[in-house]
Design a protein around this motif. Structure first.
Motif, PDB file in Angstrom:
ATOM      1  N   SER A  69       6.346  25.647 -29.432  1.00 44.45           N
ATOM      2  CA  SER A  69       6.802  25.619 -30.889  1.00 44.45           C
ATOM      3  C   SER A  69       5.827  25.215 -31.967  1.00 44.45           C
ATOM      4  N   HIS A 120       5.408  23.642 -38.439  1.00 47.19           N
ATOM      5  CA  HIS A 120       5.963  24.507 -38.975  1.00 47.19           C
ATOM      6  C   HIS A 120       7.622  24.602 -39.296  1.00 47.19           C
ATOM      7  N   GLU A 121       8.248  23.152 -38.393  1.00 48.36           N
ATOM      8  CA  GLU A 121       8.964  23.522 -37.955  1.00 48.36           C
ATOM      9  C   GLU A 121      10.617  23.244 -38.807  1.00 48.36           C
ATOM     10  N   TRP A 181      16.460  35.387 -39.164  1.00 47.75           N
ATOM     11  CA  TRP A 181      15.033  34.741 -38.692  1.00 47.75           C
ATOM     12  C   TRP A 181      14.507  33.612 -38.209  1.00 47.75           C
ATOM     13  N   TRP A 230      11.504  33.407 -35.789  1.00 48.92           N
ATOM     14  CA  TRP A 230      10.467  32.982 -36.245  1.00 48.92           C
ATOM     15  C   TRP A 230      10.000  31.732 -34.713  1.00 48.92           C
ATOM     16  N   HIS A 231      10.280  31.227 -33.707  1.00 51.55           N
ATOM     17  CA  HIS A 231      10.583  30.888 -32.345  1.00 51.55           C
ATOM     18  C   HIS A 231      10.230  31.623 -31.424  1.00 51.55           C
ATOM     19  N   ARG A 235       7.753  34.413 -31.965  1.00 51.45           N
ATOM     20  CA  ARG A 235       6.867  34.752 -32.204  1.00 51.45           C
ATOM     21  C   ARG A 235       5.721  32.856 -32.055  1.00 51.45           C
ATOM     22  N   ARG A 236       6.408  32.229 -32.652  1.00 49.34           N
ATOM     23  CA  ARG A 236       5.620  30.831 -31.445  1.00 49.34           C
ATOM     24  C   ARG A 236       5.012  30.762 -30.124  1.00 49.34           C
TER      25      ARG A 236
END
Length: 263
Positions: A31, A34-35, A161, A165-166, A168-169
């Motif tokens: 990660s 941004h989290e 979402w 998101w994760h 892609r991280r």
């Protein structure tokens, strides 16, 4: 400056807000900082907030070796020294829970309190027994294994979402970093990810600890290790692994109320 050179690594970090208390926000494996975007604006109204991409993650550099929670904790101690932070509340999710615990044990004068969010330590039973096979799969294909392992982190209530998101991280994290960090967390004689390794080490945290778990058994186990009477274990059954992102408003309320109680 958003980047600080610490010798073998260059760390990206943001530094927002002001106040007598500094919060150091530390993300999990695969990660980046941004989290914490749901939390930083509110926290920065009251505190100085430093959010870091640990080595090998996000916009920070990825050395070929040393991508372990212990080394990441030492990076953060040096970063705090560089930024003039003499005392902080360290907040860590998942692997970040290991990192901030190392920071609290090895640098007790720096960490005045800890918040850990579904931390990556203290596993036992079938979960702990599965780690050797998981590590072998990580050695074969770190990214594929990390993506497969990430499936357990969500529930039916987890927003799509957030899952994407994760995903892609993880895809953006160098494979050797995923492997080194995971193996250091859950393999080897001193890995904090499994008991009894975690018990003795975590018992050395003398500062107040606020911990969040979705598993009540894990919360009860960690509560027995607390040394400071202000420590608390919170259980949110039904939440996913990233409960601070699934329920950011409630998370902020609990954390800020607890921090005020320490004062």
């Amino acid at each position: 400056m958003a980047f600080t050179d610490l010798g073998d690594v260059r760390l990206f970090h943001t530094d927002d807000g002001a106040g007598d208390t500094t919060l150091l926000l530390v993300h999990g494996l695969g990660s980046d900082s941004h989290e914490w975007v749901h939390h930083i604006p509110s926290l920065a109204e009251r505190y100085r907030v430093i959010a870091v991409d640990v080595r090998g993650h996000g916009y920070s550099s990825a050395p070929e070796t040393g991508n372990t929670p212990r080394r990441m904790a030492e990076d953060l101690a040096l970063l705090c020294l560089t930024l003039g932070v003499e005392s902080c509340v360290a907040i860590g999710h998942s692997m970040g829970g290991q990192i901030v615990s190392h920071l609290a044990v090895e640098h007790p004068s720096l960490v005045r309190a800890l918040v850990t969010v579904d931390p990556g330590y203290g596993f036992t039973g079938a979960v702990a027994d599965s780690f050797p096979a998981l590590i072998e799969r990580m050695r074969e294909d770190p990214v594929a294994a990390a993506l497969r392992n990430d499936q357990w982190t969500s529930t039916r209530a987890t927003p799509e979402w957030l899952r994407e998101w994760h995903r892609r991280r993880i895809l953006a994290t160098p494979p050797h970093v995923l492997l080194q960090a995971f193996e250091a967390m859950f393999g080897g004689p001193d890995a904090l990810g499994v008991r009894p390794n975690s018990d003795g080490y975590l018992s050395r945290r003398t500062c107040p600890v606020l911990t969040f778990w979705f598993d009540p058994a894990q919360a009860a186990w960690e509560a027995d290790l607390f040394k400071d009477p202000h420590s608390r274990a919170v259980t949110w059954e039904g939440s996913g692994h990233r409960l601070h992102e699934e329920r950011p408003g409630e998370f902020l309320l609990v954390v800020t109320y607890w921090l005020r109680s320490l004062a």
